[in-house]
Design a protein around this motif. Structure first.
Motif, PDB file in Angstrom:
ATOM      1  N   PHE A 130       0.814  -1.212   0.000  1.00  0.00           N
ATOM      2  CA  PHE A 130       0.000   0.000   0.000  1.00  0.00           C
ATOM      3  C   PHE A 130       0.846   1.260   0.000  1.00  0.00           C
ATOM      4  CE2 PHE A 130      -2.325  -3.334   2.318  1.00  0.00           C
ATOM      5  CZ  PHE A 130      -3.302  -3.566   1.360  1.00  0.00           C
ATOM      6  N   TYR A 131       2.107   1.073  -0.238  1.00  0.00           N
ATOM      7  CA  TYR A 131       2.974   2.222  -0.298  1.00  0.00           C
ATOM      8  C   TYR A 131       2.724   2.930  -1.623  1.00  0.00           C
ATOM      9  CZ  TYR A 131       7.106   5.029   0.625  1.00  0.00           C
ATOM     10  OH  TYR A 131       7.946   6.069   0.876  1.00  0.00           O
ATOM     11  N   MET A 184      -5.334   0.805   7.290  1.00  0.00           N
ATOM     12  CA  MET A 184      -6.481   1.122   6.425  1.00  0.00           C
ATOM     13  C   MET A 184      -6.255   2.450   5.708  1.00  0.00           C
ATOM     14  SD  MET A 184      -9.950  -0.111   8.370  1.00  0.00           S
ATOM     15  CE  MET A 184      -9.841   1.002   9.763  1.00  0.00           C
ATOM     16  N   ALA A 185      -5.687   3.389   6.429  1.00  0.00           N
ATOM     17  CA  ALA A 185      -5.448   4.696   5.824  1.00  0.00           C
ATOM     18  C   ALA A 185      -4.508   4.566   4.627  1.00  0.00           C
ATOM     19  CB  ALA A 185      -4.859   5.647   6.863  1.00  0.00           C
ATOM     20  N   MET A 186      -3.455   3.817   4.820  1.00  0.00           N
ATOM     21  CA  MET A 186      -2.493   3.674   3.728  1.00  0.00           C
ATOM     22  C   MET A 186      -3.089   2.891   2.565  1.00  0.00           C
ATOM     23  SD  MET A 186       1.100   3.071   5.737  1.00  0.00           S
ATOM     24  CE  MET A 186       1.462   3.949   7.251  1.00  0.00           C
ATOM     25  N   GLY A 187      -3.822   1.850   2.893  1.00  0.00           N
ATOM     26  CA  GLY A 187      -4.476   1.091   1.834  1.00  0.00           C
ATOM     27  C   GLY A 187      -5.391   1.993   1.024  1.00  0.00           C
ATOM     28  N   ALA A 188      -6.083   2.857   1.719  1.00  0.00           N
ATOM     29  CA  ALA A 188      -7.019   3.756   1.050  1.00  0.00           C
ATOM     30  C   ALA A 188      -6.287   4.785   0.192  1.00  0.00           C
ATOM     31  CB  ALA A 188      -7.887   4.458   2.092  1.00  0.00           C
ATOM     32  N   TYR A 234       5.859   7.475   4.570  1.00  0.00           N
ATOM     33  CA  TYR A 234       4.823   7.186   3.601  1.00  0.00           C
ATOM     34  C   TYR A 234       4.712   8.397   2.680  1.00  0.00           C
ATOM     35  CZ  TYR A 234       0.567   5.135   1.766  1.00  0.00           C
ATOM     36  OH  TYR A 234      -0.361   4.574   0.945  1.00  0.00           O
ATOM     37  N   ASN A 235       4.050   8.151   1.586  1.00  0.00           N
ATOM     38  CA  ASN A 235       3.927   9.222   0.612  1.00  0.00           C
ATOM     39  C   ASN A 235       2.453   9.448   0.295  1.00  0.00           C
ATOM     40  OD1 ASN A 235       4.280  11.029  -1.432  1.00  0.00           O
ATOM     41  ND2 ASN A 235       4.932   9.504  -2.923  1.00  0.00           N
ATOM     42  N   PRO A 236       1.850  10.458   0.765  1.00  0.00           N
ATOM     43  CA  PRO A 236       2.410  11.516   1.601  1.00  0.00           C
ATOM     44  C   PRO A 236       2.634  11.036   3.032  1.00  0.00           C
ATOM     45  CG  PRO A 236       0.057  11.796   1.475  1.00  0.00           C
ATOM     46  CD  PRO A 236       0.393  10.659   0.560  1.00  0.00           C
TER      47      PRO A 236
END
Lengths: 338, 338
Positions: free
Chosen positions: A285-286, B253-257, B286-288
DNA sequence: CTGTTAGCGCTTTCAG
DNA sequence: CTGAAAGCGCTAACAG
């Protein structure tokens, strides 16, 4: 303290040894007496004292897991494996005790002393300890069945478990080569770790086989941290701007680098392709999804337990390495698309 | 098996009890004899048998850590805390044994049985177990000192340790409000976890205090996984396109989203702001860079050990919650900048 | 200061 | 099939 085998015996006016027999073995007790014993044991809330049993049997069913105290941020992925390891050991009737070891204050003989004082039947050494740390030789030379992680200290009663690091790295770099990259940088971790040397070797072999001259200027050693990876990548690209792809020997450095580079307007993968190593669950998910070499931490937990049991059963130590599989995602793309 | 206190006594022609005294206490032994005993003990490679000592003392110094077998991907961050927990417990002379429990096959009374059979002096229940799982009440009602994670099952001898979840969530949503967002979605995890209910409550309170009408259409329940977060966010934005910011109750979940949305051309934070929860170490890179609510897993390890020791010393159970701190990064930006 | 004795809770001969 | 006795390795009174 709590109710013992004697209490049950007294309550039933029989001998403790009969109670013991009834409660464990299957042979040599009248069904009727056994039933009664079982029942009153339950009623009185009897729970066997494992420690006492161990003492008389001279058998503890205890396995120690040695973890090194490590600095924050350099965390090994081992803890993904612990639950499965513990569970699998449980299937064999073993229990697990956690032993912390401070690599810096470690004293000669400490390992054996810890094992013997707890009567461990086997040990699992997770580290991290640097490759020349005293504990490794003590573990691998000891007669106590043990499984060590990563560092190849195989002994007669000591199995090493890990991954085909060199191959994993080779696959990673080869992937970049197949994508057309020729100027490939390497950001490595601590050179005093076996895994780092192997990953380096894989990098080098891939280049060799492709007939590409190895340039030490393309190499950086860092600290496995996100910030470290960022710094190394930045410097690498500044000094060697012709580099079009970088292989990082762990995901954390890769992500740190991608993040930092993008801040500076260098886009991954457009300007530079990146491959990591570890297969952290978050890589998928990166942004961009990270191309990486996937380790199977969960499986390692299971295999470790199995390897230790084999040793305890009398087997001899060996090296067990597992496949690492390249996961192609979006952080590495063909050179031509630049 | 190995050399015992008797062997030393025999070798020196003295009594085992003298050896015992010399080796442990500081009082009541002639310096000369003690020296001799110490020396031959060393020479013979004597290591005390802790199990035997425990038996006679009726004291094990053993603490159990109960972990639930969980599905892959829903991994709790607890294992970050284990090393510190183990270390700190070690400072108090306690050892740690890991006990796996399968939530599904759990049988009534199993908890106490496991504790008593090993003579545990205390236990730490990490879970995950859902909030109504039988084990919680057994733990909190038992007389054995225990520390439970997250779920507020406080008992006379049971302390609950965790985070001010509601406050953390409140801060997160409030941050979004301060940035000018008014249409704020929520993607939550399993409602049968205390932490999820609390984080929801924090979300709601922040809206209430800002005078914003709560809309259930802005809420989704998911499974704490990256893919789950992605699906929930996608659906949420499709059904409620006016949403300008989403609060996820965990980082994964946030990153997956974020990852999924960007694939669809929806940019974070430009099109939608995102705040996560947990403070995964990777969020920084993470990006962002992910705005999130930071938990302090390491500190929790230390505090847990301290809380348990307090209980063992006779203290009474209570609720210990720690501050979670909002970390402002780049995934949430002012609404006006859209 | 040191030896003797008893016993933690359990298992395991050995008789009966 | 069951009881009696001994002992795992260690500690803790209690004498001497």
């Amino acid at each position: 303290m709590s109710v013992s085998i004697k209490d049950i015996a007294k309550a039933l006016n029989i001998n403790p040894s009969t109670v013991s027999r009834a409660l464990q073995g299957v042979y040599g007790v009248n069904e009727e007496t056994r039933r009664k014993i079982r029942q009153t044991a339950k009623e009185m809330g009897y729970v066997p004292n494992i420690g006492a049993r161990e003492l008389v049997k001279g058998k503890t069913n205890l396995v120690g897991i040695f973890i090194g105290i490590y600095e924050k941020g350099v965390r090994p992925p081992f803890f993904e494996t612990l639950p499965l390891l513990n569970q699998t050991l449980g299937l064999y009737g073993k229990e697990t005790i956690i032993l912390s070891v401070d690599p810096l204050t470690y004293k000669k003989g400490q390992y054996m002393e810890m094992c013997r004082s707890r009567g461990l039947e086997g040990s699992i050494v997770m580290g991290p300890f640097d490759d020349k740390h005293l504990i490794w030789s003590e573990v691998s030379n000891s007669q106590l069945p043990s499984v060590v992680f990563d560092e190849p200290y195989v002994g007669r009663r000591c199995t090493c478990i890990g991954t085909f690091e060199e191959q994993g790295a080779y696959d990673a770099v080869n992937h970049l080569l197949e994508l057309g990259h020729r100027k490939i940088g390497l950001v490595n971790g601590f050179p005093d770790l076996y895994v780092c040397r192997e990953r380096f070797a894989g990098y080098r072999r891939a280049l060799d086989e492709a007939g590409i001259l190895f340039k030490s200027a393309f190499i950086r050693e860092s600290d496995f941290s996100g910030a470290g990876g960022a710094g190394a990548a930045r410097e690498l690209l500044k000094r060697e701007p012709e580099i079009t792809a970088i292989f990082f020997t762990n995901d954390l450095m890769a992500m740190g680098a991608i993040s930092a580079l993008q801040t500076e307007g260098i886009s991954v993968p457009r300007d530079v392709s990146v491959v990591g190593f570890d297969g952290l669950f978050i890589g998928e998910f990166y942004n961009p999804p990270l191309t990486t070499v996937q380790l199977n931490d969960q499986l390692i937990g299971i295999r470790t337990a199995e390897a230790l049991m084999e040793l305890i059963a009398g087997g001899t130590g060996k090296e067990v390495r597992m496949e690492a599989s390249l996961v192609r995602r979006a952080s590495a793309i063909p050179l031509s698309s630049t």
